[in-house]
Structure formats: C-alpha cells, structure tokens
Enzyme design. Sequence first.
Site, PDB file in Angstrom:
ATOM      1  N   GLU A 146       0.815  -1.222   0.000  1.00  0.00           N
ATOM      2  CA  GLU A 146       0.000   0.000   0.000  1.00  0.00           C
ATOM      3  C   GLU A 146       0.849   1.272   0.000  1.00  0.00           C
ATOM      4  O   GLU A 146       1.537   1.566   0.981  1.00  0.00           O
ATOM      5  CB  GLU A 146      -0.899  -0.011   1.252  1.00  0.00           C
ATOM      6  CG  GLU A 146      -1.760   1.217   1.398  1.00  0.00           C
ATOM      7  CD  GLU A 146      -2.521   1.249   2.718  1.00  0.00           C
ATOM      8  OE1 GLU A 146      -3.366   2.164   2.889  1.00  0.00           O
ATOM      9  OE2 GLU A 146      -2.289   0.386   3.588  1.00  0.00           O
ATOM     10  N   GLU A 152       3.601  10.734   5.476  1.00  0.00           N
ATOM     11  CA  GLU A 152       3.790   9.526   6.292  1.00  0.00           C
ATOM     12  C   GLU A 152       4.923   8.641   5.790  1.00  0.00           C
ATOM     13  O   GLU A 152       5.383   7.767   6.512  1.00  0.00           O
ATOM     14  CB  GLU A 152       2.482   8.725   6.335  1.00  0.00           C
ATOM     15  CG  GLU A 152       1.348   9.477   7.026  1.00  0.00           C
ATOM     16  CD  GLU A 152       0.075   8.650   7.125  1.00  0.00           C
ATOM     17  OE1 GLU A 152       0.074   7.677   7.895  1.00  0.00           O
ATOM     18  OE2 GLU A 152      -0.901   8.963   6.417  1.00  0.00           O
ATOM     19  N   ASP A 179      -5.398   2.867  -1.554  1.00  0.00           N
ATOM     20  CA  ASP A 179      -6.213   3.480  -0.502  1.00  0.00           C
ATOM     21  C   ASP A 179      -6.668   4.846  -1.024  1.00  0.00           C
ATOM     22  O   ASP A 179      -5.841   5.681  -1.395  1.00  0.00           O
ATOM     23  CB  ASP A 179      -5.361   3.635   0.764  1.00  0.00           C
ATOM     24  CG  ASP A 179      -6.107   4.244   1.940  1.00  0.00           C
ATOM     25  OD1 ASP A 179      -6.773   5.285   1.762  1.00  0.00           O
ATOM     26  OD2 ASP A 179      -6.008   3.709   3.062  1.00  0.00           O
ATOM     27  N   THR A 180      -7.985   5.055  -1.075  1.00  0.00           N
ATOM     28  CA  THR A 180      -8.506   6.280  -1.699  1.00  0.00           C
ATOM     29  C   THR A 180      -8.116   7.550  -0.944  1.00  0.00           C
ATOM     30  O   THR A 180      -8.022   8.620  -1.532  1.00  0.00           O
ATOM     31  CB  THR A 180     -10.040   6.217  -1.848  1.00  0.00           C
ATOM     32  OG1 THR A 180     -10.629   5.894  -0.593  1.00  0.00           O
ATOM     33  CG2 THR A 180     -10.440   5.167  -2.876  1.00  0.00           C
ATOM     34  N   HIS A 182      -5.137   8.137   0.456  1.00  0.00           N
ATOM     35  CA  HIS A 182      -3.792   8.480  -0.012  1.00  0.00           C
ATOM     36  C   HIS A 182      -3.794   8.851  -1.494  1.00  0.00           C
ATOM     37  O   HIS A 182      -3.074   9.754  -1.914  1.00  0.00           O
ATOM     38  CB  HIS A 182      -2.833   7.327   0.271  1.00  0.00           C
ATOM     39  CG  HIS A 182      -2.728   6.989   1.726  1.00  0.00           C
ATOM     40  ND1 HIS A 182      -2.180   7.853   2.656  1.00  0.00           N
ATOM     41  CD2 HIS A 182      -3.137   5.901   2.421  1.00  0.00           C
ATOM     42  CE1 HIS A 182      -2.243   7.299   3.862  1.00  0.00           C
ATOM     43  NE2 HIS A 182      -2.828   6.121   3.741  1.00  0.00           N
ATOM     44  N   HIS A 205      -8.485   0.020  -0.020  1.00  0.00           N
ATOM     45  CA  HIS A 205      -9.070   0.667   1.151  1.00  0.00           C
ATOM     46  C   HIS A 205      -9.983   1.779   0.662  1.00  0.00           C
ATOM     47  O   HIS A 205      -9.543   2.686  -0.049  1.00  0.00           O
ATOM     48  CB  HIS A 205      -7.991   1.261   2.059  1.00  0.00           C
ATOM     49  CG  HIS A 205      -7.394   0.275   2.995  1.00  0.00           C
ATOM     50  ND1 HIS A 205      -6.239   0.534   3.709  1.00  0.00           N
ATOM     51  CD2 HIS A 205      -7.789  -0.976   3.359  1.00  0.00           C
ATOM     52  CE1 HIS A 205      -5.954  -0.516   4.455  1.00  0.00           C
ATOM     53  NE2 HIS A 205      -6.874  -1.448   4.255  1.00  0.00           N
ATOM     54  N   ARG A 211     -11.808  10.886   5.775  1.00  0.00           N
ATOM     55  CA  ARG A 211     -11.970   9.658   6.556  1.00  0.00           C
ATOM     56  C   ARG A 211     -13.384   9.490   7.125  1.00  0.00           C
ATOM     57  O   ARG A 211     -13.605   8.634   7.983  1.00  0.00           O
ATOM     58  CB  ARG A 211     -10.962   9.581   7.712  1.00  0.00           C
ATOM     59  CG  ARG A 211      -9.512   9.498   7.301  1.00  0.00           C
ATOM     60  CD  ARG A 211      -9.156   8.133   6.790  1.00  0.00           C
ATOM     61  NE  ARG A 211      -7.711   7.918   6.733  1.00  0.00           N
ATOM     62  CZ  ARG A 211      -7.149   6.848   6.167  1.00  0.00           C
ATOM     63  NH1 ARG A 211      -7.905   5.922   5.601  1.00  0.00           N
ATOM     64  NH2 ARG A 211      -5.851   6.698   6.142  1.00  0.00           N
ATOM     65  N   GLU A 240     -12.127   1.799   5.327  1.00  0.00           N
ATOM     66  CA  GLU A 240     -11.179   2.214   6.362  1.00  0.00           C
ATOM     67  C   GLU A 240     -11.474   3.667   6.733  1.00  0.00           C
ATOM     68  O   GLU A 240     -10.647   4.549   6.556  1.00  0.00           O
ATOM     69  CB  GLU A 240      -9.729   2.023   5.904  1.00  0.00           C
ATOM     70  CG  GLU A 240      -8.776   1.989   7.088  1.00  0.00           C
ATOM     71  CD  GLU A 240      -7.312   1.988   6.717  1.00  0.00           C
ATOM     72  OE1 GLU A 240      -6.563   1.212   7.318  1.00  0.00           O
ATOM     73  OE2 GLU A 240      -6.902   2.778   5.843  1.00  0.00           O
TER      74      GLU A 240
END
Length: 278
Positions: A146, A152, A179-180, A182, A205, A211, A240
């Site tokens: 991922e 990060e 992951d949408t 990111h 994700h 979020r 997520e």
Amino acid sequence: MNVKLGTSLLSWITPNWNPEAGKYAIEKTANAGFDLIEILLPTSMEFNSKAVKQQLKNNNLDVVCSLNLPKEAHIAFYPKAAENLIKQAIDKTSELETDFLGGVLHGGIGVFSGNPLSENEAEIIVEVWSNVADYAKEKGINIGIEPINRYESYVCNTAENVLNLIERTGKDNLFLHLDTFHMNIEENNFYDPIILAGKKLKHLHITESHRGMLGEGTVNWNELFKALTEINFEGNLVLENFSSSIPGMQQAVSLWQKSVYEAEELAVKSLEFLRNRL
C-alpha cells in the site's frame, strides 16, 4: 467484477489489538452485513490465530490480514528486522487460512531519510520483497503493498512507485493495495492508477478524503468505479473510515476533528453506499 466487501478492524476499535476488542470487532462486522474483516496484525505478533479463526467461523465471516511496518522495521534501514516481521505476519495469515496480507510494507510509517528514495534503498527493498514473496508463495499467500502519502512516508507514495518495485522483483504473488485517502493526496485522479495496475490491483481501502462518510468528501467515486469496472476488478473493497466516537481513535490516527457520525452508523451507511455503487 468479483468483489468482496469488507471493513477494517479500525471501524470498531483502535489499532492496539487485544483479544476482547478483536472479538467485538468480528461480531460487529458480521452483524453489519460485511463479507469480510481486515485484521491489522499487531507488530508484537501477540495474536492467537486459533481463537480468532474460531470467532470468524462462529460469525460466518471471511478474513484478510494487513501489517503496517513500524519505525524499527523500516526496510531501507533495518532489512533483516523488516523481513522477519513480514514473515511472522505471513505465518499468522496462513494460520487464519486466508490468502492475502496487505498493508504498508515498503517502509516504517513516519520514517524519513530527508531525501527521496535512493537507488541503494530501492535495491534493499526489492531484495526483502523477493525473499518474503518466496516465503509467502510456499504458503499460498499473496502480498499487497500500500502506497501512502508524502507526510507519512518517502518510499512509496503512488501506485506507480509500488508497481515499479514489484516489477523489479519478478515475483508473481506481489500486488498493489490502494487506498482512496492516499490516492486523493498523491495521484492525478482516481482512474489512471487503477488502469495502470490492472490485474496487479488486489485490494482497495475505501475511505473518504476526510476519513468520514463516503460521498461527503472530495473523492471522485465515479472515476474510481469506472476504472474498477474496466479492469474487471477481482478483490476486496475494504472500508477504512474512522470515527472519533471510538475511545483512543483520535490519538491513534490523528483524527483531531470530532466525527459527525458514530462508528456503527459510519460503517453501515458506508456499506450501503458501496452496495449502491456496485
């Protein structure tokens, strides 16, 4: 499309695994109507696979696993520690009798060298990935890697970053895990990375730009689902999104704003959103 809809452990509990919280998350996931739960493995690997497997069976729930490398297992700095930890996660995944391990497996979250990824670091990562891919292959497990945002990690921020390194390994059981959240930061759009990945995309994700509730942020869901349809996506769509109603969640995932929705409503209505899209 052959798709399973799941949710992360984090829909119900903080990332700090303990057996009681895990059992609670499994039951909540099953009751909400999901096909599967994604269990984020604790880096301590203190995880009773036998007991968890029984809980999954009792709740008629499928499972996949994930692991996020901690700072002390940043591959470029500590390749041996990282390789050992990923192999332990593969063991736990195998014990649960599932075939997928995803997560941030390119570097420790929050670790920076102060520079872009160097060629030497890339070579170290390719070697470790090759070793763990061989180990996973023996156990019939696919690994999904991922990419995460620039705040990060400096290692893999985009789909292309991951796909390029996978290609260098030559291993056929390494895949992309998007992951949408990111993607919303790092990609040009939600269509091209999915088309680029094609059959290399195994796991996604699904989360809004903030979020929160799906459809209430800036993620372009039309683009995303158009691309998934075009590649005839076969894999998992796993929620997520996070709610501050879970004690400790704000601190665990930097969710400093109070959530509009309680955890259960967020999970159930997001699942409804996904089902409508599919």
